[in-house]
Design a protein around this motif. Structure first.
Motif, PDB file in Angstrom:
ATOM      1  N   GLU A 180       0.831  -1.207   0.000  1.00  0.00           N
ATOM      2  CA  GLU A 180       0.000   0.000   0.000  1.00  0.00           C
ATOM      3  C   GLU A 180       0.861   1.252   0.000  1.00  0.00           C
ATOM      4  N   ASP A 181       1.936   1.233   0.751  1.00  0.00           N
ATOM      5  CA  ASP A 181       2.827   2.394   0.801  1.00  0.00           C
ATOM      6  C   ASP A 181       3.502   2.642  -0.545  1.00  0.00           C
ATOM      7  N   ARG A 182       3.624   1.603  -1.359  1.00  0.00           N
ATOM      8  CA  ARG A 182       4.219   1.750  -2.683  1.00  0.00           C
ATOM      9  C   ARG A 182       3.184   2.119  -3.750  1.00  0.00           C
ATOM     10  N   GLY A 183       1.938   2.313  -3.329  1.00  0.00           N
ATOM     11  CA  GLY A 183       0.917   2.784  -4.247  1.00  0.00           C
ATOM     12  C   GLY A 183       0.113   1.711  -4.932  1.00  0.00           C
ATOM     13  N   PHE A 184       0.262   0.452  -4.541  1.00  0.00           N
ATOM     14  CA  PHE A 184      -0.548  -0.599  -5.143  1.00  0.00           C
ATOM     15  C   PHE A 184      -1.991  -0.480  -4.653  1.00  0.00           C
ATOM     16  N   SER A 185      -2.929  -0.778  -5.523  1.00  0.00           N
ATOM     17  CA  SER A 185      -4.342  -0.671  -5.177  1.00  0.00           C
ATOM     18  C   SER A 185      -4.742  -1.769  -4.205  1.00  0.00           C
ATOM     19  N   ARG A 186      -5.849  -1.542  -3.485  1.00  0.00           N
ATOM     20  CA  ARG A 186      -6.348  -2.560  -2.573  1.00  0.00           C
ATOM     21  C   ARG A 186      -6.722  -3.836  -3.337  1.00  0.00           C
ATOM     22  N   GLU A 187      -7.200  -3.693  -4.567  1.00  0.00           N
ATOM     23  CA  GLU A 187      -7.582  -4.866  -5.346  1.00  0.00           C
ATOM     24  C   GLU A 187      -6.366  -5.755  -5.625  1.00  0.00           C
ATOM     25  N   ILE A 188      -5.231  -5.150  -5.982  1.00  0.00           N
ATOM     26  CA  ILE A 188      -4.016  -5.917  -6.238  1.00  0.00           C
ATOM     27  C   ILE A 188      -3.536  -6.588  -4.950  1.00  0.00           C
ATOM     28  N   ILE A 189      -3.578  -5.846  -3.837  1.00  0.00           N
ATOM     29  CA  ILE A 189      -3.109  -6.403  -2.563  1.00  0.00           C
ATOM     30  C   ILE A 189      -4.008  -7.556  -2.130  1.00  0.00           C
ATOM     31  N   MET A 190      -5.333  -7.412  -2.307  1.00  0.00           N
ATOM     32  CA  MET A 190      -6.243  -8.504  -1.958  1.00  0.00           C
ATOM     33  C   MET A 190      -5.965  -9.738  -2.806  1.00  0.00           C
ATOM     34  N   ALA A 191      -5.663  -9.527  -4.094  1.00  0.00           N
ATOM     35  CA  ALA A 191      -5.347 -10.656  -4.971  1.00  0.00           C
ATOM     36  C   ALA A 191      -4.050 -11.331  -4.538  1.00  0.00           C
ATOM     37  N   ALA A 192      -3.078 -10.534  -4.120  1.00  0.00           N
ATOM     38  CA  ALA A 192      -1.791 -11.090  -3.702  1.00  0.00           C
ATOM     39  C   ALA A 192      -1.912 -11.916  -2.432  1.00  0.00           C
ATOM     40  N   LEU A 193      -2.746 -11.455  -1.503  1.00  0.00           N
ATOM     41  CA  LEU A 193      -2.855 -12.117  -0.201  1.00  0.00           C
ATOM     42  C   LEU A 193      -4.027 -13.085  -0.114  1.00  0.00           C
ATOM     43  N   GLY A 194      -4.938 -13.031  -1.074  1.00  0.00           N
ATOM     44  CA  GLY A 194      -6.092 -13.912  -1.034  1.00  0.00           C
ATOM     45  C   GLY A 194      -7.041 -13.593   0.105  1.00  0.00           C
ATOM     46  N   VAL A 195      -7.259 -12.302   0.379  1.00  0.00           N
ATOM     47  CA  VAL A 195      -8.149 -11.879   1.461  1.00  0.00           C
ATOM     48  C   VAL A 195      -9.185 -10.912   0.909  1.00  0.00           C
ATOM     49  N   ASP A 196     -10.264 -10.694   1.688  1.00  0.00           N
ATOM     50  CA  ASP A 196     -11.267  -9.732   1.274  1.00  0.00           C
ATOM     51  C   ASP A 196     -10.939  -8.354   1.835  1.00  0.00           C
ATOM     52  N   LYS A 197     -11.779  -7.369   1.517  1.00  0.00           N
ATOM     53  CA  LYS A 197     -11.500  -5.982   1.882  1.00  0.00           C
ATOM     54  C   LYS A 197     -11.465  -5.787   3.394  1.00  0.00           C
ATOM     55  N   ALA A 198     -12.390  -6.432   4.107  1.00  0.00           N
ATOM     56  CA  ALA A 198     -12.447  -6.269   5.566  1.00  0.00           C
ATOM     57  C   ALA A 198     -11.201  -6.834   6.227  1.00  0.00           C
ATOM     58  N   ALA A 199     -10.774  -8.021   5.804  1.00  0.00           N
ATOM     59  CA  ALA A 199      -9.579  -8.635   6.387  1.00  0.00           C
ATOM     60  C   ALA A 199      -8.338  -7.800   6.098  1.00  0.00           C
ATOM     61  N   LEU A 200      -8.253  -7.265   4.876  1.00  0.00           N
ATOM     62  CA  LEU A 200      -7.104  -6.442   4.516  1.00  0.00           C
ATOM     63  C   LEU A 200      -7.053  -5.178   5.359  1.00  0.00           C
ATOM     64  N   SER A 201      -8.199  -4.542   5.582  1.00  0.00           N
ATOM     65  CA  SER A 201      -8.242  -3.325   6.403  1.00  0.00           C
ATOM     66  C   SER A 201      -7.735  -3.597   7.813  1.00  0.00           C
ATOM     67  N   LYS A 202      -8.115  -4.737   8.377  1.00  0.00           N
ATOM     68  CA  LYS A 202      -7.660  -5.087   9.725  1.00  0.00           C
ATOM     69  C   LYS A 202      -6.164  -5.340   9.752  1.00  0.00           C
ATOM     70  N   MET A 203      -5.661  -5.996   8.718  1.00  0.00           N
ATOM     71  CA  MET A 203      -4.228  -6.275   8.659  1.00  0.00           C
ATOM     72  C   MET A 203      -3.419  -4.990   8.609  1.00  0.00           C
ATOM     73  N   VAL A 204      -3.852  -4.078   7.750  1.00  0.00           N
ATOM     74  CA  VAL A 204      -3.118  -2.819   7.610  1.00  0.00           C
ATOM     75  C   VAL A 204      -3.238  -1.979   8.878  1.00  0.00           C
ATOM     76  N   SER A 205      -4.421  -1.979   9.503  1.00  0.00           N
ATOM     77  CA  SER A 205      -4.621  -1.157  10.692  1.00  0.00           C
ATOM     78  C   SER A 205      -3.723  -1.600  11.836  1.00  0.00           C
TER      79      SER A 205
END
Length: 333
Positions: A180-205
């Motif tokens: 995320e700090d490198r500017g990748f979109s949430r969609e790309i990060i979710m695809a890379a990690l295999g998680v949904d938006k809610a799980a990704l938000s918790k991980m980053v937080s």
């Protein structure tokens, strides 16, 4: 991109079926041309051989571009991914992997791409531990070379780690935050990690609330999940707590412990420190408590009660200079 003298085609089969099939595939999986029924002249044979070599070279380049061929690379020509996904690997685990590859060979190739800025070099998408083992052993590393843009590389990197299930929660969360700090979109990060938006938000937080020095000092902590990392963030929330934690993590006992043990030790230290730092009321001569005093490792905090003594804080603030001068006279500072 020219790759002369940098890569070699591996004839080491991945499995028995591949080994048997390889007998009829002289170069990169290409079947030899059938022999003509009748003899041909020397010139015709020469032209035919040249044509076959050109075709084979073209087919090899196509397979390399599509990542269909396994090649052998000099580890000195291969660089790490531009986004780290690990918080270190235990020395005994890396030694075990190197010993296994030394005895049985590298069974699974790593994935690399031609380096985007350095001619003649490569960049790893996944397989950093196998690359390190090859460097330790001193041989070539077997790799699949594929043309990948940055997004494709991080998705491949994340998905391979998901499939192997060997990254801890905090490593996955830190990897997501770095992307995320490198500017990748949430969609790309979710695809890379295999998680949904809610799980990704918790991980980053979680990562956003923790000092990066604490995460790196603790390490991967494979047994520690999201809830406990949130609890650590709560314990570290006051600035003075972070300062005390930094000093604690410099200790030899902390550094020699395992990653999970370091996490538990820091939580215990901060919990005990928080109990010691409980605010104590100061009782005035009129038996009111206009001030609460909190002692920590880094200092003392006075909290003035507006209800018990309105305006007392301003009264003290206006007299700080005279109080300090009086302190200097008494202490001789």
């Amino acid at each position: 991109m020219a790759r002369k003298n940098l890569i070699g085609i591996s004839d080491d089969p991945i499995d028995a079926d591949a080994e048997r099939a390889a007998a009829d595939r002289p170069i990169a999986g290409l079947n030899p041309a059938p022999r003509p029924a009748a003899a041909v002249g020397g010139i015709t044979r020469s032209l035919s051989n040249i044509t076959q070599k050109v075709e084979r070279a073209q087919e090899l380049e196509r397979q390399l571009a599509e990542g269909l061929a396994v090649v052998e690379l000099d580890p000195a020509h291969v660089d790490a991914s531009f986004v780290a996904d690990r918080l270190g690997v235990a020395a005994h685990e890396q030694q075990s992997l190197a010993a296994q590859i030394r005895e049985h060979g590298q069974q699974v190739p790593i994935l690399v791409r031609p380096h985007p800025t350095a001619e003649g070099r490569y960049q790893v998408a996944y397989g950093h531990r196998r690359l390190a083992a090859a460097r330790e052993i001193g041989g070539k590393v077997r790799a699949v070379v594929r043309e990948l843009n940055d997004e494709q590389l991080v998705v491949s990197q994340g998905q391979e780690n998901n499939a192997r299930a060997d990254l801890s929660f905090i490593e996955r969360a830190l990897f997501a935050t770095r992307l995320e700090d490198r500017g990748f979109s949430r969609e790309i990060i979710m695809a890379a990690l295999g998680v949904d938006k809610a799980a990704l938000s918790k991980m980053v937080s979680v990562v956003r609330r923790l000092p990066i020095v604490a995460i790196e000092a603790i390490g991967p902590a494979p047994s520690i999940g999201r809830r406990r990392w949130f609890e650590l963030a709560e314990l570290l929330s006051p600035d003075e707590k972070a300062e005390a934690a930094s000093a604690f993590m410099q200790g030899q006992e902390f550094q020699e412990a395992s990653s999970d043990q370091r996490f538990d030790a820091l939580c215990t230290f901060l919990s005990t420190s928080r109990a010691r730092a409980k605010a104590i009321p100061w009782v005035a001569p009129d038996e009111t408590s206009p001030i609460r005093i909190r002692e920590t490792e880094s200092g003392t905090t006075l909290t003035f009660s507006r209800k018990s003594a309105p305006g007392f804080a301003d009264f003290v603030r206006q007299r700080l200079k005279s109080l300090y001068l009086e302190y200097q006279e008494e202490t001789g500072d």
